[in-house]
Design a protein around this motif. Sequence first.
Motif, PDB file in Angstrom:
ATOM      1  N   THR A   1     -64.041  -8.939  45.873  1.00 59.00           N
ATOM      2  CA  THR A   1     -64.494 -10.275  46.272  1.00 59.00           C
ATOM      3  C   THR A   1     -66.007 -10.391  46.124  1.00 59.00           C
ATOM      4  O   THR A   1     -66.529 -11.408  45.670  1.00 59.00           O
ATOM      5  CB  THR A   1     -64.094 -10.544  47.742  1.00 59.00           C
ATOM      6  OG1 THR A   1     -62.692 -10.325  47.859  1.00 59.00           O
ATOM      7  CG2 THR A   1     -64.431 -11.966  48.144  1.00 59.00           C
ATOM      8  N   HIS A   2     -66.720  -9.315  46.492  1.00 60.24           N
ATOM      9  CA  HIS A   2     -68.182  -9.305  46.353  1.00 60.24           C
ATOM     10  C   HIS A   2     -68.576  -9.543  44.891  1.00 60.24           C
ATOM     11  O   HIS A   2     -69.440 -10.373  44.599  1.00 60.24           O
ATOM     12  CB  HIS A   2     -68.738  -7.973  46.849  1.00 60.24           C
ATOM     13  CG  HIS A   2     -70.240  -7.858  46.783  1.00 60.24           C
ATOM     14  ND1 HIS A   2     -71.067  -8.487  47.693  1.00 60.24           N
ATOM     15  CD2 HIS A   2     -71.064  -7.225  45.909  1.00 60.24           C
ATOM     16  CE1 HIS A   2     -72.335  -8.234  47.377  1.00 60.24           C
ATOM     17  NE2 HIS A   2     -72.359  -7.470  46.296  1.00 60.24           N
TER      18      HIS A   2
ATOM     19  N   GLU B   1     -74.255 -13.759  49.766  1.00 62.30           N
ATOM     20  CA  GLU B   1     -73.204 -12.743  49.709  1.00 62.30           C
ATOM     21  C   GLU B   1     -73.862 -11.394  50.004  1.00 62.30           C
ATOM     22  O   GLU B   1     -74.697 -10.931  49.231  1.00 62.30           O
ATOM     23  CB  GLU B   1     -72.557 -12.799  48.321  1.00 62.30           C
ATOM     24  CG  GLU B   1     -71.576 -11.708  47.993  1.00 62.30           C
ATOM     25  CD  GLU B   1     -70.362 -11.687  48.911  1.00 62.30           C
ATOM     26  OE1 GLU B   1     -70.036 -12.735  49.514  1.00 62.30           O
ATOM     27  OE2 GLU B   1     -69.763 -10.611  49.043  1.00 62.30           O
TER      28      GLU B   1
ATOM     29  N   THR C   1     -77.850 -11.994  37.437  1.00 63.41           N
ATOM     30  CA  THR C   1     -76.758 -11.213  38.022  1.00 63.41           C
ATOM     31  C   THR C   1     -76.428  -9.978  37.189  1.00 63.41           C
ATOM     32  O   THR C   1     -76.569  -9.992  35.979  1.00 63.41           O
ATOM     33  CB  THR C   1     -75.498 -12.096  38.134  1.00 63.41           C
ATOM     34  OG1 THR C   1     -75.806 -13.198  38.965  1.00 63.41           O
ATOM     35  CG2 THR C   1     -74.341 -11.343  38.746  1.00 63.41           C
TER      36      THR C   1
ATOM     37  N   GLU D   1     -66.852 -11.005  42.550  1.00 62.44           N
ATOM     38  CA  GLU D   1     -66.538 -12.386  42.154  1.00 62.44           C
ATOM     39  C   GLU D   1     -67.554 -13.379  42.710  1.00 62.44           C
ATOM     40  O   GLU D   1     -68.049 -14.239  42.002  1.00 62.44           O
ATOM     41  CB  GLU D   1     -65.125 -12.752  42.620  1.00 62.44           C
ATOM     42  CG  GLU D   1     -64.072 -12.262  41.631  1.00 62.44           C
ATOM     43  CD  GLU D   1     -62.711 -12.058  42.274  1.00 62.44           C
ATOM     44  OE1 GLU D   1     -62.473 -12.632  43.361  1.00 62.44           O
ATOM     45  OE2 GLU D   1     -61.899 -11.302  41.692  1.00 62.44           O
ATOM     46  N   ARG D   2     -67.863 -13.233  43.998  1.00 63.28           N
ATOM     47  CA  ARG D   2     -68.822 -14.172  44.617  1.00 63.28           C
ATOM     48  C   ARG D   2     -70.203 -14.069  43.996  1.00 63.28           C
ATOM     49  O   ARG D   2     -70.955 -15.034  43.956  1.00 63.28           O
ATOM     50  CB  ARG D   2     -68.919 -13.889  46.120  1.00 63.28           C
ATOM     51  CG  ARG D   2     -67.681 -14.347  46.863  1.00 63.28           C
ATOM     52  CD  ARG D   2     -67.954 -14.456  48.367  1.00 63.28           C
ATOM     53  NE  ARG D   2     -66.734 -14.821  49.058  1.00 63.28           N
ATOM     54  CZ  ARG D   2     -66.384 -14.364  50.256  1.00 63.28           C
ATOM     55  NH1 ARG D   2     -67.188 -13.541  50.916  1.00 63.28           N
ATOM     56  NH2 ARG D   2     -65.261 -14.759  50.825  1.00 63.28           N
ATOM     57  N   ARG D   3     -70.542 -12.890  43.530  1.00 62.98           N
ATOM     58  CA  ARG D   3     -71.854 -12.691  42.909  1.00 62.98           C
ATOM     59  C   ARG D   3     -71.868 -13.133  41.456  1.00 62.98           C
ATOM     60  O   ARG D   3     -72.918 -13.148  40.810  1.00 62.98           O
ATOM     61  CB  ARG D   3     -72.239 -11.204  42.985  1.00 62.98           C
ATOM     62  CG  ARG D   3     -72.562 -10.660  44.382  1.00 62.98           C
ATOM     63  CD  ARG D   3     -74.038 -10.817  44.715  1.00 62.98           C
ATOM     64  NE  ARG D   3     -74.874 -10.372  43.618  1.00 62.98           N
ATOM     65  CZ  ARG D   3     -75.120  -9.101  43.316  1.00 62.98           C
ATOM     66  NH1 ARG D   3     -74.631  -8.143  44.057  1.00 62.98           N
ATOM     67  NH2 ARG D   3     -75.885  -8.793  42.285  1.00 62.98           N
TER      68      ARG D   3
ATOM     69  N   ASP E   1     -74.850 -18.955  52.696  1.00 66.38           N
ATOM     70  CA  ASP E   1     -74.722 -19.020  51.233  1.00 66.38           C
ATOM     71  C   ASP E   1     -74.933 -17.661  50.568  1.00 66.38           C
ATOM     72  O   ASP E   1     -74.752 -17.529  49.364  1.00 66.38           O
ATOM     73  CB  ASP E   1     -75.762 -19.986  50.658  1.00 66.38           C
ATOM     74  CG  ASP E   1     -75.669 -21.357  51.291  1.00 66.38           C
ATOM     75  OD1 ASP E   1     -74.527 -21.817  51.484  1.00 66.38           O
ATOM     76  OD2 ASP E   1     -76.721 -21.949  51.604  1.00 66.38           O
TER      77      ASP E   1
END
Lengths: 456, 456
Positions: free
Chosen positions: B410-411, A119, B366, B413-415, A117
């Motif tokens: 992608t990092h 990143e 975040t 976005e995932r975060r 889960d």
Amino acid sequence: MAQKPSIPKGTRDFSPQEVAKRQYLMGVMRTNFEKFGYQPIETPTFENSETLMGKYGEEGDRLIFKILNSGDYLSKANETHLANKDSLRLTASISEKALRYDLTVPFARYVVQHQNDIEFPFKRYQIQPVWRADRPQKGRFREFYQCDADVVGSTSLWQEVELVQLYDSVFSELGLKGVTIKINNRKILSGIAEVIGAKDKLIDFTVALDKLDKIGEDGVKNEMIEKGISAEAIQKVQPLFQFTGTISEKIEQLSALLSSSEEGQKGIEELRFICESIQTLGLKESFLDLDVTLARGLNYYTGAILEVAPPAGVSMGSIGGGGRYDDLTGIFGLKNMSGVGISFGLDRIYLVMEELGLFPEAVTSTSKALFINYGQAEAMYAMQALTELRNQGIRAELYPDAAKIGKQFTHAERRGIRYAIMAGETERAAGQFGLKDLTSGDQVSTDLKGLIAKLR
Amino acid sequence: MAQKPSIPKGTRDFSPQEVAKRQYLMGVMRTNFEKFGYQPIETPTFENSETLMGKYGEEGDRLIFKILNSGDYLSKANETHLANKDSLRLTASISEKALRYDLTVPFARYVVQHQNDIEFPFKRYQIQPVWRADRPQKGRFREFYQCDADVVGSTSLWQEVELVQLYDSVFSELGLKGVTIKINNRKILSGIAEVIGAKDKLIDFTVALDKLDKIGEDGVKNEMIEKGISAEAIQKVQPLFQFTGTISEKIEQLSALLSSSEEGQKGIEELRFICESIQTLGLKESFLDLDVTLARGLNYYTGAILEVAPPAGVSMGSIGGGGRYDDLTGIFGLKNMSGVGISFGLDRIYLVMEELGLFPEAVTSTSKALFINYGQAEAMYAMQALTELRNQGIRAELYPDAAKIGKQFTHAERRGIRYAIMAGETERAAGQFGLKDLTSGDQVSTDLKGLIAKLR
């Protein structure tokens, strides 16, 4: 129970004033951690014993608080160890859980458990208490907070750069000017060990070298020889006894000294990148310094080693430390996860802040104003105003009983409440309030609007 | 260790998103507690066993987590209990400390221990975890937070009034509209017991009456008779079966019903004061309601009893509760200290907030922006901008490695990071930055000043 109750040795109660100050410190850390992209996690107070045991050495195992199994724990106790009265060996069969000993092992466990889960690279911070069954001493407690920021999943040295900035950012915001962030590198220490031809004597060597200021070059050399380091070896690292100048100059001296050590050169390269980057980016209030005697957690760190010394003139040990560890999660079966992190010493930072008088006056949990209670009808008048003040975000309260006025004023003073608000029969009839500044003694009469304006 | 590590049952890891939301809830409570004049204290995670044992009944004692003594604990173990394998009795000789079971007993201990330093009345709040060796169930944990506000040292009913306001203030600020703050009074329950002539049947009586909505008047009466309450007794409190209307109307009905009970009348008087005061002062988003079946902690409370039900339509038990206890500190030898307090159920409030989608979007830990890493020189350019962003209080970070661009996006976005900042060779040469909104896809080119303005 006639005896006054007490708390276990090495633990502490925190008064309102202390909690407010601690919250302030943790708040500044939290804000800065998040500015730097670190995100909070929290882990349970107790872990399964197998998660903790064997991770901190034999001494560490001894200092871990174990929780007794619930219910009929003796029914599952190991018969042999019980018969032999072998406390040490019996423990595993009557205790399955233990209190968190630090935040690093639980973090490693968290990363492995939740790896699908997460990143990566994963930047996490954690501010939680830990427990150690150490002998309590001045400034050493059995329950204390750790405040850690770590990144896992990347070997990039930008992270070391950023951690130096993070230290600077937190201490600057706290008004703690002039801390020294000391840096070293495990690979440089390995290089020194190679050069002196005595890997096993490295600790003795650094401990002795660290005393240079106190006992002088001859004193240090004598101690080294006593510890079994040869005169030839000492001769080879002679430049370390005149190790001064800027960081860049120190790095060049080291580079020459460790020219024969491949690992040493790698360490110098890492150090150079970090220091030059910091030089370009600048620090706000802190100094970065290279300290080749810095060897904390030697068996643990594999790259950069960091430690923070309080401003000159404050007699206190390090107020923070950290470093790079190449295999953070290997203990739980997840290989090749490099980590780097730092820790803030909350209790020591608190003491330094107190000593230097750096806590802002506004750091308090006390109300700004106390309404004096003159009786039921007046109290309702006060409560109506009070409700409005609170809606405006103003911290205020009503003395709950219609006690003697003097007693109520004394209460405000003892509580450190600055304003007393008098709303007696006369004021109530006029829709006014008497606002008294207990510091200056000044008193004004005002309506609710004026009260809000004054207190906000 | 091949097996994936795990945590003890009934405990939880909290992810960054969960910690951010919990911190938000606790922050709102903290701010409101302080607005109402409550001040924070903190007490140790573990107390001396004698402080806790015997305070929560036999069942409570069993559910307290005990800490095994350090070192050779068997050397001091009671020989007889050891030989008899009597786990229950042995515990006291091998365990001197235990984990906090609630916040009320440690608060009482704190008050008695520090009585000479405390200025009474003492309004304190405390937000800390507690531990219970309960069987874990959905929504029931072995480690969970309690959030308590209590006043000790005054019998003034203004405090009850204020605690109702405090509930309303916290839930309103959280956007949790329409909670019902249910109120009752121990003395009214005593009055009812007097009237039905069966003090020992009071619990059975209230439990049955509570089912009125579900099983109807006849159902309730049948259950009461099954429990041994006489038909005559039931007849005497017949009005409770048609107990509707406004609080004032209910109070009048009760007053008639309990006219023969002195204690009952005292309870009604207290209730009337609290309810009329709240009526005058008003509540923001909550409702106050009189619930004569409310009997939580019956053996504990002596005056007002409070409980908060979530908004209609949410199927969840109470999200808070509290009351008046006339002798808070007597267990530790300090007599005549009346206390009144309330508690917020953090875990349940969290679930209700999730269910109703009430957490503000801004509640996150975040970063706002991720700088894409294009290599060493570009990364330094990014780090210089990043340092300035952070100085301006903006949460941002640099991807630590010069990985493939797609992977870096992608990092982000995932975060859940909204903006990507591109600072490649071209941008660097031009002193510009490409700012891409990953939600809308919009992209602009701007200088550092524009970047700050956009992200702040």
